[in-house]
Write a protein that holds these residues in place. Structure first.
Motif, PDB file in Angstrom:
ATOM      1  N   VAL A  89      56.811  50.083  38.417  1.00 34.37           N
ATOM      2  CA  VAL A  89      55.865  49.117  38.974  1.00 34.37           C
ATOM      3  C   VAL A  89      56.506  48.412  40.175  1.00 34.37           C
ATOM      4  N   LEU A  90      55.786  48.434  41.294  1.00 36.68           N
ATOM      5  CA  LEU A  90      56.227  47.803  42.546  1.00 36.68           C
ATOM      6  C   LEU A  90      55.318  46.597  42.789  1.00 36.68           C
ATOM      7  N   PRO A  91      55.775  45.381  42.425  1.00 37.52           N
ATOM      8  CA  PRO A  91      54.893  44.210  42.465  1.00 37.52           C
ATOM      9  C   PRO A  91      54.866  43.495  43.826  1.00 37.52           C
ATOM     10  N   PHE A  92      53.676  43.004  44.169  1.00 40.22           N
ATOM     11  CA  PHE A  92      53.455  42.224  45.388  1.00 40.22           C
ATOM     12  C   PHE A  92      52.630  40.994  45.048  1.00 40.22           C
ATOM     13  N   LEU A  93      52.868  39.920  45.798  1.00 38.37           N
ATOM     14  CA  LEU A  93      52.086  38.689  45.672  1.00 38.37           C
ATOM     15  C   LEU A  93      51.496  38.359  47.033  1.00 38.37           C
ATOM     16  N   PHE A  94      50.168  38.206  47.059  1.00 47.51           N
ATOM     17  CA  PHE A  94      49.449  37.832  48.278  1.00 47.51           C
ATOM     18  C   PHE A  94      48.685  36.543  48.039  1.00 47.51           C
ATOM     19  N   ASP A  95      48.642  35.689  49.050  1.00 55.66           N
ATOM     20  CA  ASP A  95      47.696  34.576  49.037  1.00 55.66           C
ATOM     21  C   ASP A  95      46.409  35.083  49.658  1.00 55.66           C
ATOM     22  N   VAL A  96      45.287  34.646  49.085  1.00 53.80           N
ATOM     23  CA  VAL A  96      43.966  35.044  49.554  1.00 53.80           C
ATOM     24  C   VAL A  96      43.342  33.855  50.272  1.00 53.80           C
ATOM     25  N   ALA A  97      42.687  34.118  51.389  1.00 55.66           N
ATOM     26  CA  ALA A  97      42.021  33.057  52.140  1.00 55.66           C
ATOM     27  C   ALA A  97      41.039  32.321  51.226  1.00 55.66           C
ATOM     28  N   ASP A  98      40.954  31.029  51.418  1.00 54.94           N
ATOM     29  CA  ASP A  98      40.070  30.190  50.615  1.00 54.94           C
ATOM     30  C   ASP A  98      38.630  30.688  50.706  1.00 54.94           C
ATOM     31  N   GLY A  99      37.955  30.757  49.570  1.00 58.63           N
ATOM     32  CA  GLY A  99      36.555  31.158  49.536  1.00 58.63           C
ATOM     33  C   GLY A  99      36.308  32.649  49.419  1.00 58.63           C
ATOM     34  N   VAL A 100      37.350  33.456  49.512  1.00 63.12           N
ATOM     35  CA  VAL A 100      37.185  34.914  49.419  1.00 63.12           C
ATOM     36  C   VAL A 100      37.051  35.298  47.946  1.00 63.12           C
ATOM     37  N   GLU A 101      36.034  36.102  47.640  1.00 60.44           N
ATOM     38  CA  GLU A 101      35.785  36.548  46.266  1.00 60.44           C
ATOM     39  C   GLU A 101      35.802  38.074  46.206  1.00 60.44           C
ATOM     40  N   PRO A 102      36.273  38.633  45.097  1.00 64.61           N
ATOM     41  CA  PRO A 102      36.305  40.094  44.961  1.00 64.61           C
ATOM     42  C   PRO A 102      34.921  40.672  44.657  1.00 64.61           C
ATOM     43  N   ALA A 103      34.699  41.880  45.143  1.00 63.95           N
ATOM     44  CA  ALA A 103      33.545  42.694  44.774  1.00 63.95           C
ATOM     45  C   ALA A 103      34.124  43.936  44.104  1.00 63.95           C
ATOM     46  N   LEU A 104      34.100  43.974  42.789  1.00 65.58           N
ATOM     47  CA  LEU A 104      34.804  45.014  42.039  1.00 65.58           C
ATOM     48  C   LEU A 104      34.165  46.386  42.183  1.00 65.58           C
ATOM     49  N   ASP A 105      35.018  47.409  42.195  1.00 63.80           N
ATOM     50  CA  ASP A 105      34.533  48.790  42.168  1.00 63.80           C
ATOM     51  C   ASP A 105      34.526  49.284  40.717  1.00 63.80           C
ATOM     52  N   TRP A 106      34.384  50.572  40.516  1.00 63.31           N
ATOM     53  CA  TRP A 106      34.256  51.190  39.202  1.00 63.31           C
ATOM     54  C   TRP A 106      35.498  51.071  38.318  1.00 63.31           C
ATOM     55  N   GLU A 107      36.650  50.780  38.914  1.00 65.98           N
ATOM     56  CA  GLU A 107      37.893  50.770  38.144  1.00 65.98           C
ATOM     57  C   GLU A 107      38.016  49.573  37.202  1.00 65.98           C
ATOM     58  N   ASN A 108      37.248  48.516  37.491  1.00 64.42           N
ATOM     59  CA  ASN A 108      37.377  47.286  36.710  1.00 64.42           C
ATOM     60  C   ASN A 108      36.017  46.751  36.292  1.00 64.42           C
ATOM     61  N   LEU A 109      35.980  46.174  35.089  1.00 62.05           N
ATOM     62  CA  LEU A 109      34.738  45.687  34.501  1.00 62.05           C
ATOM     63  C   LEU A 109      34.420  44.250  34.876  1.00 62.05           C
ATOM     64  N   GLU A 110      35.450  43.423  34.947  1.00 66.95           N
ATOM     65  CA  GLU A 110      35.240  42.006  35.243  1.00 66.95           C
ATOM     66  C   GLU A 110      36.498  41.425  35.867  1.00 66.95           C
ATOM     67  N   ALA A 111      36.331  40.258  36.444  1.00 72.82           N
ATOM     68  CA  ALA A 111      37.438  39.570  37.106  1.00 72.82           C
ATOM     69  C   ALA A 111      37.507  38.134  36.603  1.00 72.82           C
ATOM     70  N   ALA A 112      38.716  37.580  36.620  1.00 74.45           N
ATOM     71  CA  ALA A 112      38.911  36.183  36.236  1.00 74.45           C
ATOM     72  C   ALA A 112      40.073  35.624  37.054  1.00 74.45           C
ATOM     73  N   TRP A 113      39.897  34.414  37.542  1.00 71.47           N
ATOM     74  CA  TRP A 113      40.978  33.707  38.231  1.00 71.47           C
ATOM     75  C   TRP A 113      41.649  32.823  37.187  1.00 71.47           C
ATOM     76  N   VAL A 114      42.941  33.042  36.949  1.00 72.49           N
ATOM     77  CA  VAL A 114      43.659  32.322  35.898  1.00 72.49           C
ATOM     78  C   VAL A 114      44.984  31.782  36.432  1.00 72.49           C
ATOM     79  N   PHE A 115      45.443  30.703  35.796  1.00 74.70           N
ATOM     80  CA  PHE A 115      46.773  30.202  36.131  1.00 74.70           C
ATOM     81  C   PHE A 115      47.813  31.116  35.479  1.00 74.70           C
ATOM     82  N   PRO A 116      48.980  31.285  36.114  1.00 71.48           N
ATOM     83  CA  PRO A 116      49.992  32.205  35.569  1.00 71.48           C
ATOM     84  C   PRO A 116      50.300  31.987  34.085  1.00 71.48           C
TER      85      PRO A 116
END
Length: 142
Positions: A89-116
């Protein structure tokens, strides 16, 4: 039988409030269906960073110009004899611009923003919290 090593990228996306994006893997993916993960994929591009940007774009629709790379961490080996694989596993951490939301493709069922700290309360892919912690430690050290 020896395990086949397969490099994969894992991209953590973080909002300004510190929450990270988790996605729940669909039944259509090849491993760990139904578990929570970050954005991930097999290494196919020339560099792991290129692959991370591509996976984020493909799985969430979020473009590179909405991302700021904050850290990458040393590879984490995960033995998965059930898949006859050693994930690298090659891990990366990105900050996302404020207000940007994901539009999921077929690989994932749902998304959640969580604290570490909330990762431990979810059924995740192996060593997901460890990969995030490694990125956060690298970011602090930089």
């Amino acid at each position: 039988m020896p395990l086949q090593t397969k490099p994969v990228v894992t991209a953590f996306l973080r909002r300004p409030d510190g929450r990270v994006l988790l996605v729940r893997r669909s039944a259509a993916v090849g491993s760990y269906q139904g578990r929570w993960s970050a954005i991930s994929g097999h290494l196919e591009d020339p560099t792991a960073l290129d692959q991370a940007y591509r996976e984020v774009r493909e799985e969430t629709g979020i473009q590179a110009d909405a991302l700021t790379l904050r850290a990458d961490a040393a590879p984490i080996a995960i033995d998965a004899p059930e898949y006859e694989t050693r994930w690298l596993v090659l891990p990366f951490l990105f900050d996302v611009a404020d207000g940007v939301e994901p539009a999921l493709d077929w690989e994932n069922l749902e998304a959640a923003w969580v604290f570490p700290a909330e990762l431990s309360g979810r059924e995740t892919v192996p060593k997901l919290a460890e990969a995030l912690a490694a990125c956060l430690a690298r970011e602090r050290a930089a």
